[in-house]
Each structure stands twice: as structure tokens, then as C-alpha cells.
Design an enzyme around this catalytic site. Structure first.
Site, PDB file in Angstrom:
ATOM      1  NE  ARG A  43      -3.894  -1.995   2.255  1.00  0.00           N
ATOM      2  CZ  ARG A  43      -5.204  -1.769   2.147  1.00  0.00           C
ATOM      3  NH1 ARG A  43      -5.682  -0.550   2.190  1.00  0.00           N
ATOM      4  NH2 ARG A  43      -6.034  -2.759   2.016  1.00  0.00           N
ATOM      5  NE  ARG A  87       1.205  10.600  16.177  1.00  0.00           N
ATOM      6  CZ  ARG A  87       1.235  11.306  15.032  1.00  0.00           C
ATOM      7  NH1 ARG A  87       1.837  10.823  13.965  1.00  0.00           N
ATOM      8  NH2 ARG A  87       0.667  12.495  14.953  1.00  0.00           N
ATOM      9  CB  ILE A  88       8.404  11.293  14.845  1.00  0.00           C
ATOM     10  CG1 ILE A  88       8.681  10.321  13.709  1.00  0.00           C
ATOM     11  CG2 ILE A  88       9.341  11.017  15.993  1.00  0.00           C
ATOM     12  CD1 ILE A  88      10.132  10.397  13.206  1.00  0.00           C
ATOM     13  CG  ASP A 204      -1.596  23.131  11.894  1.00  0.00           C
ATOM     14  OD1 ASP A 204      -0.877  22.208  11.460  1.00  0.00           O
ATOM     15  OD2 ASP A 204      -2.681  22.964  12.455  1.00  0.00           O
TER      16      ASP A 204
HETATM   17  N1  HPA Z   1      -5.695  18.654  13.646  1.00  0.00           N
HETATM   18  C1  HPA Z   1      -5.436  17.346  13.710  1.00  0.00           C
HETATM   19  N2  HPA Z   1      -4.251  16.844  13.416  1.00  0.00           N
HETATM   20  C2  HPA Z   1      -3.274  17.683  13.056  1.00  0.00           C
HETATM   21  C3  HPA Z   1      -3.484  19.055  12.963  1.00  0.00           C
HETATM   22  C4  HPA Z   1      -4.774  19.563  13.285  1.00  0.00           C
HETATM   23  O1  HPA Z   1      -5.029  20.769  13.236  1.00  0.00           O
HETATM   24  N3  HPA Z   1      -2.332  19.622  12.551  1.00  0.00           N
HETATM   25  C5  HPA Z   1      -1.425  18.623  12.402  1.00  0.00           C
HETATM   26  N4  HPA Z   1      -2.004  17.447  12.700  1.00  0.00           N
END
Ligand code: HPA
Length: 235
Positions: A43, A87-88, A204
Site C-alpha cells: 500500500r 510516533r513522530i 499549525d
Molecule cells: N488537527 C489534527 N491533526 C493535526 C493538525 C490539526 O489541526 N495539525 C497537524 N495534525
């Protein structure tokens, strides 16, 4: 071979680093591992095994969400005798208390998901990291002079949602950020008596819509990759 991983028995190391993205697994193998061999590409979920500073290590992707990390981590633990999965990944911050590029070491993953309940009869909605990987990451972080923060994290099934408010469970458990996999990984490790940790980079800031740009992403994630790789030397 397991249902979703085509590596032969013995081709997977006892410690596995697990980014979400298969291309990130490839990047780590190509940039950090010696003698890396592609041991599974079922996959297009790439798994590579090689050595880091002489230590055998596998890096392979989890995909996104609990179903995906649930499948790969379960098969690694049960069919390949893996002891530790780190996990990274990346996460979104719920407030400006966190900054872009911050690195988080997850204490507990908190979720509204029924994954742990229906898979293993685990009723708690907050599952801690398992074993001593968390402590080894914290020690390594200090040695490297990184300001890694230990936090609870909201593990959500939902990326896009109608209500912009911080979800109640994230408020309840004081989770400053959200991702989508740690709870599934910790649930599997808890049930199987294995080790699991999660390191996240804030990619973010949800309320301000700031995010790490594509060209900043590589260097930002390199710090987390190096923390994870150096931590594996302590296993
Ligand atoms: N939400 C969920 N998972 C994520 C986000 C988010 O805003 N940003 C990076 N992984």
C-alpha cells in the site's frame, strides 16, 4: 509477512520510528540510516530497516488516524516482536500558548474515540505513554539542549469540524494541541504490554491559522527526527 506488512520475520528492528507519511519514513532512511533496506511497501506504506550509529532501527509510516496506526502498530508488536514504537508527527495548537516548531513529548493521549473501548475494553479516555520511552526522550532532549514540553494531547478522529471551539475533552484534560494517532498507539501498547511514545512538532496554530511552510518543514521536522533517533540509542 503480516496482513499489511510484507517484511520477512527478522527484517524489522525491536525499535520502530513511525512518522505518519511514508515519504517522511523514506527521508529518514535516506538521510540518517546506514545500509537501509526497504523491507515493506505494501500500500505504499514504506518500512526501512538500517542502522543509526550502529543500532538497528526500523522506520515505517503509520498513515493517518486510529484505524491506520492501529493496524500497523498491532502487526509490528504481535507479528514482528517489536518492543518500542515512537510516533513522530505534527500537531495543531489550540492556542497561542504554543508556538510553531515547538516540540512536545506526549504524557497522555486523550480522545472521545471508542477505539480503545471496542478494541481492548479500555474504558479510559486518557491513555498514558507506555513504558520508559517517554523518559528516555525527555533525557535525550535535555542532553541535546532542546526545550521539549511534556503535555497531554488531544487525539481526534476529526480534522475538519463545524464548531471552531476547543473541544470539551481537550479543555477537561488541559490539552494544548491536537493530532490523530497517539491514542490508538498507546491503547495497543497498553493492551499488549509494549512501549510507546509520541513526539510531535507544532505545525499549525489553529486560532491564528499560522502554519509551517513547505520549505521550513524539512528543517523543523529534522530536529524531532534527530531527537527520536538519538533516544533510540538508549534502548
Ligand atoms: N488537527 C489534527 N491533526 C493535526 C493538525 C490539526 O489541526 N495539525 C497537524 N495534525
Amino acid at each position: 509477512m503480516s496482513v499489511h506488512i510484507s517484511a520477512q520475520k527478522g527484517q524489522i528492528a525491536k525499535t520502530v520510528l513511525m512518522p505518519g507519511d511514508p515519504l517522511r519514513a523514506k527521508y529518514i532512511a535516506e538521510n540518517y540510516l546506514s545500509d537501509a533496506i526497504l523491507v515493506s511497501q505494501t500500500r505504499n506504506i514504506f518500512f526501512y530497516t538500517g542502522t543509526y550509529k550502529g543500532r538497528e532501527i526500523t522506520v515505517g509510516a503509520s498513515g493517518m488516524g486510529f484505524p491506520s496506526i492501529g493496524i500497523y502498530s498491532y502487526e509490528l508488536y504481535t507479528e514482528y516482536e517489536v518492543d518500542t514504537i515512537i510516533r513522530i508527527g505534527t500537531c495543531g495548537a489550540y492556542s497561542t500558548e504554543l508556538n510553531l516548531f515547538d516540540i512536545l513529548n506526549v504524557e497522555k493521549a486523550v480522545s472521545e474515540s471508542t477505539y480503545a473501548k471496542f478494541a481492548w475494553g479500555i474504558d479510559e479516555d486518557a491513555i498514558p505513554h507506555q513504558g520508559d520511552a517517554f523518559d528516555k526522550i525527555a533525557d535525550t532532549s535535555e542532553t541535546l539542549g532542546l526545550k521539549t514540553k511534556a503535555v497531554n494531547i488531544h487525539s481526534s478522529d476529526i480534522f475538519y469540524r463545524l464548531d471552531p471551539a476547543v473541544p470539551a475533552i481537550a479543555e477537561q484534560y488541559n490539552c494544548p494541541a491536537v493530532e490523530m494517532e497517539a491514542f490508538g498507539l498507546f491503547a495497543n501498547a497498553k493492551h499488549l504490554g509494549k512501549n510507546a511514545a509520541t513526539i510531535l512538532t507544532v505545525s499549525d496554530i489553529i486560532p491564528t491559522k499560522e502554519f509551517i511552510s513547505a520549505d521550513q518543514r524539512e528543517q523543523a521536522l529534522r530536529t524531532m527526527m534527530e531527537l527520536a533517533l538519538e533516544s533510540t540509542l538508549k534502548f
